[in-house]
Write an enzyme that holds these catalytic residues in place. Structure first.
Site, PDB file in Angstrom:
ATOM      1  N   ARG A 217       0.783  -1.085   0.086  1.00 57.60           N
ATOM      2  CA  ARG A 217       0.020   0.132  -0.031  1.00 57.60           C
ATOM      3  C   ARG A 217       0.796   1.199   0.037  1.00 57.60           C
ATOM      4  O   ARG A 217       1.925   1.272   0.579  1.00 57.60           O
ATOM      5  CB  ARG A 217      -0.995  -0.067   1.333  1.00 57.60           C
ATOM      6  CG  ARG A 217      -1.764  -1.010   1.359  1.00 57.60           C
ATOM      7  CD  ARG A 217      -2.823  -1.299   2.671  1.00 57.60           C
ATOM      8  NE  ARG A 217      -3.738  -2.074   2.869  1.00 57.60           N
ATOM      9  CZ  ARG A 217      -3.765  -3.291   2.624  1.00 57.60           C
ATOM     10  NH1 ARG A 217      -2.621  -4.279   2.738  1.00 57.60           N
ATOM     11  NH2 ARG A 217      -4.948  -4.114   2.662  1.00 57.60           N
TER      12      ARG A 217
ATOM     13  N   HIS B   5      -0.207   3.175   4.809  1.00 59.54           N
ATOM     14  CA  HIS B   5      -0.696   2.105   5.497  1.00 59.54           C
ATOM     15  C   HIS B   5      -0.326   0.981   5.265  1.00 59.54           C
ATOM     16  O   HIS B   5      -0.899  -0.111   5.360  1.00 59.54           O
ATOM     17  CB  HIS B   5      -2.291   2.329   5.517  1.00 59.54           C
ATOM     18  CG  HIS B   5      -2.820   3.563   6.008  1.00 59.54           C
ATOM     19  ND1 HIS B   5      -3.346   3.667   7.538  1.00 59.54           N
ATOM     20  CD2 HIS B   5      -3.056   4.824   5.590  1.00 59.54           C
ATOM     21  CE1 HIS B   5      -3.870   4.865   7.671  1.00 59.54           C
ATOM     22  NE2 HIS B   5      -3.479   5.599   6.566  1.00 59.54           N
TER      23      HIS B   5
ATOM     24  N   ARG C 158      -8.553  -3.903   9.901  1.00 59.24           N
ATOM     25  CA  ARG C 158      -7.229  -3.926   9.709  1.00 59.24           C
ATOM     26  C   ARG C 158      -6.653  -2.517  10.466  1.00 59.24           C
ATOM     27  O   ARG C 158      -7.000  -1.548  10.176  1.00 59.24           O
ATOM     28  CB  ARG C 158      -6.800  -3.628   7.875  1.00 59.24           C
ATOM     29  CG  ARG C 158      -5.228  -3.909   7.753  1.00 59.24           C
ATOM     30  CD  ARG C 158      -5.263  -4.039   6.580  1.00 59.24           C
ATOM     31  NE  ARG C 158      -3.543  -4.042   6.149  1.00 59.24           N
ATOM     32  CZ  ARG C 158      -2.758  -3.020   6.146  1.00 59.24           C
ATOM     33  NH1 ARG C 158      -3.523  -1.729   6.229  1.00 59.24           N
ATOM     34  NH2 ARG C 158      -1.738  -3.146   5.834  1.00 59.24           N
TER      35      ARG C 158
ATOM     36  N   ASN D  75      -9.128   6.360  11.113  1.00 56.10           N
ATOM     37  CA  ASN D  75      -7.992   6.653  12.000  1.00 56.10           C
ATOM     38  C   ASN D  75      -8.221   6.908  13.344  1.00 56.10           C
ATOM     39  O   ASN D  75      -9.157   6.761  14.010  1.00 56.10           O
ATOM     40  CB  ASN D  75      -7.171   7.778  11.454  1.00 56.10           C
ATOM     41  CG  ASN D  75      -6.527   7.608  10.165  1.00 56.10           C
ATOM     42  OD1 ASN D  75      -6.140   6.507   9.674  1.00 56.10           O
ATOM     43  ND2 ASN D  75      -6.015   8.840   9.428  1.00 56.10           N
TER      44      ASN D  75
ATOM     45  N   PHE E 196      -3.207  15.247  -0.994  1.00 56.53           N
ATOM     46  CA  PHE E 196      -2.709  13.990  -0.568  1.00 56.53           C
ATOM     47  C   PHE E 196      -1.473  13.698  -0.890  1.00 56.53           C
ATOM     48  O   PHE E 196      -0.629  13.354  -0.191  1.00 56.53           O
ATOM     49  CB  PHE E 196      -3.895  12.967  -0.780  1.00 56.53           C
ATOM     50  CG  PHE E 196      -3.535  12.074   0.049  1.00 56.53           C
ATOM     51  CD1 PHE E 196      -3.741  11.965   1.430  1.00 56.53           C
ATOM     52  CD2 PHE E 196      -3.295  10.618  -0.339  1.00 56.53           C
ATOM     53  CE1 PHE E 196      -3.596  10.651   2.568  1.00 56.53           C
ATOM     54  CE2 PHE E 196      -3.023   9.383   0.556  1.00 56.53           C
ATOM     55  CZ  PHE E 196      -3.184   9.536   1.684  1.00 56.53           C
TER      56      PHE E 196
ATOM     57  N   ARG F 287     -11.208  10.907  -1.762  1.00 57.00           N
ATOM     58  CA  ARG F 287     -11.040   9.546  -1.362  1.00 57.00           C
ATOM     59  C   ARG F 287     -11.638   8.355  -2.092  1.00 57.00           C
ATOM     60  O   ARG F 287     -11.189   7.528  -2.350  1.00 57.00           O
ATOM     61  CB  ARG F 287     -11.324   9.306   0.323  1.00 57.00           C
ATOM     62  CG  ARG F 287     -10.261  10.236   1.060  1.00 57.00           C
ATOM     63  CD  ARG F 287     -10.575   9.954   2.514  1.00 57.00           C
ATOM     64  NE  ARG F 287     -10.335   8.580   3.069  1.00 57.00           N
ATOM     65  CZ  ARG F 287     -10.458   8.095   4.196  1.00 57.00           C
ATOM     66  NH1 ARG F 287     -11.505   8.675   4.804  1.00 57.00           N
ATOM     67  NH2 ARG F 287     -10.235   7.068   4.498  1.00 57.00           N
TER      68      ARG F 287
ATOM     69  N   TYR G 173      -9.175   5.380  -3.310  1.00 59.45           N
ATOM     70  CA  TYR G 173      -9.142   3.815  -2.790  1.00 59.45           C
ATOM     71  C   TYR G 173      -9.579   2.634  -3.920  1.00 59.45           C
ATOM     72  O   TYR G 173      -8.883   1.939  -4.081  1.00 59.45           O
ATOM     73  CB  TYR G 173     -10.226   3.739  -1.678  1.00 59.45           C
ATOM     74  CG  TYR G 173      -9.566   4.439  -0.326  1.00 59.45           C
ATOM     75  CD1 TYR G 173      -9.582   5.777  -0.434  1.00 59.45           C
ATOM     76  CD2 TYR G 173      -9.043   3.998   0.539  1.00 59.45           C
ATOM     77  CE1 TYR G 173      -9.251   6.448   0.758  1.00 59.45           C
ATOM     78  CE2 TYR G 173      -8.570   4.647   1.573  1.00 59.45           C
ATOM     79  CZ  TYR G 173      -8.615   6.007   1.644  1.00 59.45           C
ATOM     80  OH  TYR G 173      -7.911   6.585   2.888  1.00 59.45           O
TER      81      TYR G 173
ATOM     82  N   ARG H 215      -2.642  -2.673  -6.872  1.00 59.13           N
ATOM     83  CA  ARG H 215      -2.354  -3.553  -5.755  1.00 59.13           C
ATOM     84  C   ARG H 215      -2.801  -4.987  -6.344  1.00 59.13           C
ATOM     85  O   ARG H 215      -1.955  -5.981  -6.220  1.00 59.13           O
ATOM     86  CB  ARG H 215      -3.063  -3.259  -4.741  1.00 59.13           C
ATOM     87  CG  ARG H 215      -2.158  -2.222  -3.602  1.00 59.13           C
ATOM     88  CD  ARG H 215      -2.390  -2.153  -2.186  1.00 59.13           C
ATOM     89  NE  ARG H 215      -3.743  -2.520  -1.854  1.00 59.13           N
ATOM     90  CZ  ARG H 215      -4.060  -3.376  -1.093  1.00 59.13           C
ATOM     91  NH1 ARG H 215      -3.047  -4.352  -0.783  1.00 59.13           N
ATOM     92  NH2 ARG H 215      -5.277  -3.698  -0.776  1.00 59.13           N
TER      93      ARG H 215
HETATM   94 FE1  HDD Z   1      -6.383   6.810   3.103  1.00 61.80          FE
HETATM   95  C1  HDD Z   1      -5.318   3.574   2.739  1.00 61.80           C
HETATM   96  C2  HDD Z   1      -7.393   6.188   6.244  1.00 61.80           C
HETATM   97  C3  HDD Z   1      -7.167  10.279   3.529  1.00 61.80           C
HETATM   98  C4  HDD Z   1      -5.897   7.484  -0.049  1.00 61.80           C
HETATM   99  N1  HDD Z   1      -6.137   5.296   4.193  1.00 61.80           N
HETATM  100  C5  HDD Z   1      -5.877   4.094   3.846  1.00 61.80           C
HETATM  101  C6  HDD Z   1      -6.122   3.307   5.205  1.00 61.80           C
HETATM  102  C7  HDD Z   1      -6.679   3.855   6.109  1.00 61.80           C
HETATM  103  C8  HDD Z   1      -6.828   5.237   5.815  1.00 61.80           C
HETATM  104  C9  HDD Z   1      -7.258   3.583   7.631  1.00 61.80           C
HETATM  105  C10 HDD Z   1      -5.653   1.737   5.315  1.00 61.80           C
HETATM  106  C11 HDD Z   1      -6.603   1.013   4.434  1.00 61.80           C
HETATM  107  C12 HDD Z   1      -6.147  -0.811   4.904  1.00 61.80           C
HETATM  108  O1  HDD Z   1      -5.894  -1.008   5.866  1.00 61.80           O
HETATM  109  O2  HDD Z   1      -6.110  -1.330   3.801  1.00 61.80           O
HETATM  110  N2  HDD Z   1      -7.308   7.985   4.596  1.00 61.80           N
HETATM  111  C13 HDD Z   1      -7.534   7.508   5.768  1.00 61.80           C
HETATM  112  C14 HDD Z   1      -8.384   8.513   6.464  1.00 61.80           C
HETATM  113  C15 HDD Z   1      -8.190   9.622   5.866  1.00 61.80           C
HETATM  114  C16 HDD Z   1      -7.523   9.125   4.535  1.00 61.80           C
HETATM  115  C17 HDD Z   1      -8.844   8.356   7.849  1.00 61.80           C
HETATM  116  C18 HDD Z   1      -8.682  10.783   6.138  1.00 61.80           C
HETATM  117  C19 HDD Z   1      -9.641  11.211   6.566  1.00 61.80           C
HETATM  118  N3  HDD Z   1      -6.363   8.350   2.062  1.00 61.80           N
HETATM  119  C20 HDD Z   1      -6.670   9.631   2.080  1.00 61.80           C
HETATM  120  C21 HDD Z   1      -6.957  10.672   1.040  1.00 61.80           C
HETATM  121  C22 HDD Z   1      -6.293   9.871  -0.089  1.00 61.80           C
HETATM  122  C23 HDD Z   1      -6.169   8.631   0.729  1.00 61.80           C
HETATM  123  C24 HDD Z   1      -7.177  12.012   1.027  1.00 61.80           C
HETATM  124  C25 HDD Z   1      -6.221  10.122  -1.481  1.00 61.80           C
HETATM  125  C26 HDD Z   1      -6.945  11.336  -2.043  1.00 61.80           C
HETATM  126  N4  HDD Z   1      -5.264   5.856   1.450  1.00 61.80           N
HETATM  127  C27 HDD Z   1      -5.429   6.286   0.413  1.00 61.80           C
HETATM  128  C28 HDD Z   1      -5.164   5.319  -0.360  1.00 61.80           C
HETATM  129  C29 HDD Z   1      -4.906   4.076   0.471  1.00 61.80           C
HETATM  130  C30 HDD Z   1      -5.175   4.360   1.645  1.00 61.80           C
HETATM  131  C31 HDD Z   1      -3.493   5.816  -1.252  1.00 61.80           C
HETATM  132  C32 HDD Z   1      -3.544   2.897   0.491  1.00 61.80           C
HETATM  133  C33 HDD Z   1      -4.114   1.705   0.286  1.00 61.80           C
HETATM  134  C34 HDD Z   1      -5.437   1.691   0.009  1.00 61.80           C
HETATM  135  O3  HDD Z   1      -5.874   3.165   0.129  1.00 61.80           O
HETATM  136  O4  HDD Z   1      -6.200   0.761  -0.027  1.00 61.80           O
HETATM  137  O5  HDD Z   1      -5.608   5.000  -1.618  1.00 61.80           O
END
Ligand code: HDD
Length: 711
Positions: free
Chosen positions: A85, A88, A126, A162, A175, A372, A376, A383
């Site tokens: 990822r 995270h 997770r 979170n 982001f 978001r 995701y 992935r």
């Molecule tokens: Fe995110 C993963 C939580 C903003 C893009 N995020 C990811 C995970 C968590 C969060 C818990 C791990 C999920 C897992 O266990 O597979 N993220 C947050 C929270 C945010 C947040 C609480 C704000 C409210 N995230 C955020 C933004 C973006 C992302 C603004 C993109 C514009 N986040 C991602 C991602 C991930 C991710 C890159 C990496 C792996 C995945 O999504 O599945 O897309």
């Protein structure tokens, strides 16, 4: 780790099956069921140790490419990794279930998962750190992810949250910048698992909207004791609708039954080296020992008509909704009761998407959430590939039927001659709304396309200050020390000076203290007055359980030869009855002999660890029983260090009889006059409970219990 053997674990996991776990069983493979080695295509393998070679007499020539088994084995190995990822990356997960207490949320939503108390909804959670790669340490200072997949009868709902209720940025377009800044620097890939570097603080200083979340990350929330002792927050603003056209804004909360607890920074640093898997093991250990983590589930609800009634924008993810203004309504709870069976298939392949909602729950115009929703879904393609939703851990427990077809690694075989709608057979037609179809909230959208943010999004410091003011004295000191650590790791003065400027908007004393600690110019005036506003619901001390508990705590009992045997047995039984786990720490990982015990008599207690093998940091409390062993403990620098270190980290320490003298000497506690104690008298000082003697039923029980629960 687990005190259960494999067989016991199997019985235990069978008892924790739920609809999702049963669904996963379709894919179970049991290597112990007697199967022998075959190729991927089922051909029996005669030899997996030696590659087929060309030989000539005694000369063994080159390895032959025609060895299909060898090529298959190496080829499969070469491709075992998938992209981790992008954030995270390091996580650990568990199965569980969610239940609401009653149907009180019906006034807000028609989502059955939130309103039907007869339902048990399977969940998969997770937990993760954000910055570090898959192989980094658990206890680093970081935000923790708390992502929950609800396998509801209406489809999957992913709540991707979170352990901190706000976020660093307001708009999703920032982001990539945020993540680039906090991740290791691009020229040398340093540092791992740390935000303590120039680029992060440079970004944070120039992006003041991050100030509120930076305060949270620098507080004790950034170093949780356990996943089990963290709050969880959906962070973004979602909506609820109840089927009558009414809409509500909502924020989701998880509140841990055990209270919110954190490490001290010194502990977190040490554990990162001593046991980088500490949180992962803690979660598994608790579940396997039957101490299932439980969170209460709460909602904060604002009716649509009140959207603009607040001084902050309720769609701004850098702001929380003060509980004093919008109370949290507790409507249900989640229990995690089953460990994963295979890390890669479950924890690594699980894919969460904020866009996965079920009828009754909707999005809002929160600009972070909207980005978001794209991100995701998109990231899972790189992935896991286009058919990631078919992976066992991701597929829903309710029927899936549509005309999405083909793509790499298609697993389903759809028996039909039509793959489009409408079709002459009228098959797989969409549902009517009355049949429970997802309902988009009808609304009027019109306007001018502009790159703007809401006007209230421009205020960045009120809540950063509000959070800081709400912390207890020790929490504030920890936050100051965290800033000192982080900014001391920045060697560019521009960076730490910049951040001191930000702090001047939050609290003048904090800014001055930081300048003193990290070497910035001493500020002469605040940039903004501290209005002193505070909440009673932001310090983690506000979340102590109503009844103190030591459930799930790890307690080390320090012994050497000559300890009081009956006393140790009684203490362990007592602590076990309170669902704490004791670990005997001795001079060897073997039998340690009690007073009067010898090898010949076969007596002795098995030490779980040698005192060099584990450190006080990995336990919540320390006990030293009575007996002549205290003399031996005194002579061991490591045993003395155990006590001193535990005391330094404010751990509860219990000592009895001769153990008291040892503990007293080790830490130098002048207040405790051991000699003057009468039998069974108990003295507690600085978190140290001592008793001159132990007898079952004595006050020492209660005192020990109470004191241990302070941890
Ligand atoms: Fe995110 C993963 C939580 C903003 C893009 N995020 C990811 C995970 C968590 C969060 C818990 C791990 C999920 C897992 O266990 O597979 N993220 C947050 C929270 C945010 C947040 C609480 C704000 C409210 N995230 C955020 C933004 C973006 C992302 C603004 C993109 C514009 N986040 C991602 C991602 C991930 C991710 C890159 C990496 C792996 C995945 O999504 O599945 O897309």
């Amino acid at each position: 780790m687990s005190t259960l053997g494999i067989a016991a674990k199997e019985v235990f996991t069978a008892a924790t099956d739920n609809a999702k776990v049963s669904d996963l069983q379709r894919n179970y493979v049991d290597p112990k069921a007697g199967g022998r080695l075959t190729t991927d295509f089922g051909v029996k393998v005669p030899d997996t140790d030696t590659w087929l070679k060309a030989t000539n007499g005694s000369t063994v020539g080159p390895a032959l490419l025609e060895d299909q088994h060898a090529r298959e084995k190496i080829m499969r190995f070469d491709h075992e990794r998938i992209p981790e990822r992008v954030v995270h990356a390091r996580g650990s997960a568990a199965h569980g279930y969610f239940k609401v207490y009653d149907s009180r949320a019906e006034k807000y939503t028609c989502a059955k998962v939130l309103t039907d108390p007869s339902r048990t909804t399977p969940t998969f959670v997770r937990f993760s750190t954000v910055q570090g790669p898959r192989g980094s340490a658990d206890t680093v200072r970081d935000v923790r992810g708390f992502a929950t997949k609800f396998y509801t009868q209406e489809g999957n709902w992913d709540l991707v949250g979170n352990n901190i209720p706000v976020f660093f940025i307001q708009d999703a377009i920032k982001f990539p910048d945020l993540v680039h800044a906090v991740k290791p620097e691009p020229h040398n890939e340093v540092p791992t698992g740390q935000s303590a570097h120039n680029n992060f603080w440079d970004f944070a200083g120039l992006q003041p909207e991050s100030a509120h979340m930076v305060m949270w990350a620098m507080s004790d929330r950034g170093i949780p004791r356990s996943f089990r002792t963290m709050q969880g927050f959906g962070v973004n603003t979602f909506t609820l609708y109840n089927g009558t056209g009414e809409k509500f804004f909502v924020k989701f909360h998880w509140i841990p039954e055990l209270g919110v607890h954190s490490f001290m920074w010194d502990e977190a640093l040490k554990i990162a080296g001593q046991d980088p898997d500490f949180h992962r093991k803690d979660l598994e250990e608790a579940i396997v020992n039957g101490v299932f983590p439980v969170w209460k589930f709460g909602i904060q609800v604002i009716p649509e008509a009140k959207e603009h009634d607040f001084e902050f924008d309720i769609l701004d993810a850098t702001k929380l909704w003060p509980e004093e203004l919008v109370p949290v309504e507790i409507i249900g709870e989640m229990t995690l009761n089953r460990t994963v069976d295979e890390y890669f298939s479950e924890t690594e392949q699980v894919a969460f998407c904020t866009s996965h909602l079920v009828p009754g729950i909707g999005f809002s115009d929160d600009p972070l959430l909207q980005g978001r929703n794209f991100s995701y879904f998109d990231t899972q393609l790189s992935r896991l590939g286009v058919n990631w939703q078919q992976l066992p851990i991701n597929r829903p427990v309710c029927p899936v039927m549509n005309f999405q077809r083909d793509g790499k690694s298609q697993h389903t075989i759809t028996k039909s001659n039509v793959n489009y709608w409408p079709n002459r057979h009228d098959v797989n037609k969409p549902h009517a709304l009355e049949e429970g179809a997802y309902r988009d909230h009808v609304r009027n959208i019109h306007g001018i396309a502009q790159r703007v943010r809401g006007s209230k999004f421009n205020e960045h410091f009120n809540q950063a200050q509000y959070f800081y003011n709400s912390l207890s004295g020790p929490e504030k000191t920890h936050l100051q020390n965290a800033l000192a650590f982080e900014l001391s790791h920045c060697d560019d003065p521009v960076v730490y000076r910049l951040y001191i400027d930000i702090l001047l908007n939050i609290d003048f004393d904090l800014a001055k203290q930081t300048a003193m600690d990290v070497g910035g110019d001493m500020p002469t005036a605040a940039k903004r007055e501290n209005k002193g506003e505070r909440s009673a619901r932001l310090s983690q001390t506000a979340f102590m359980p109503a009844t103190p508990t030591i459930k799930g705590r790890r307690i080390a009992v320090l012994v050497a030869d000559g300890f009081a045997e009956a006393e140790l047995a009684a203490l362990r039984a007592l602590l076990k009855s309170a669902q704490a786990t004791t670990f005997v720490i001795g001079p060897r990982r073997g039998l340690v002999y009690p007073a009067g015990g010898t090898v010949a008599k076969g007596s002795g207690v098995q030490a779980d660890h040698h005192w060099e093998g584990q450190r006080s940091t990995m336990f919540d409390a320390l006990l030293v029983p009575s007996g002549k062993h205290a003399e031996l403990l005194r002579k061991s620098g490591r045993a003395v260090h155990w006590v001193r270190e535990a005391f330094g980290h404010c751990k509860p320490i219990g000592a009895i009889g001769e153990g008291v003298t040892f503990v007293k000497e080790a830490i130098g506690l002048p207040e405790v006059e051991v000699a003057s104690l009468t039998a069974n008298e108990v003295v507690a000082s600085y978190g140290v409970v001592t008793a001159s003697q132990y007898s079952v039923g004595s006050a020492v029980h209660d005192a020990a219990k109470m004191t241990l629960s302070i941890g």
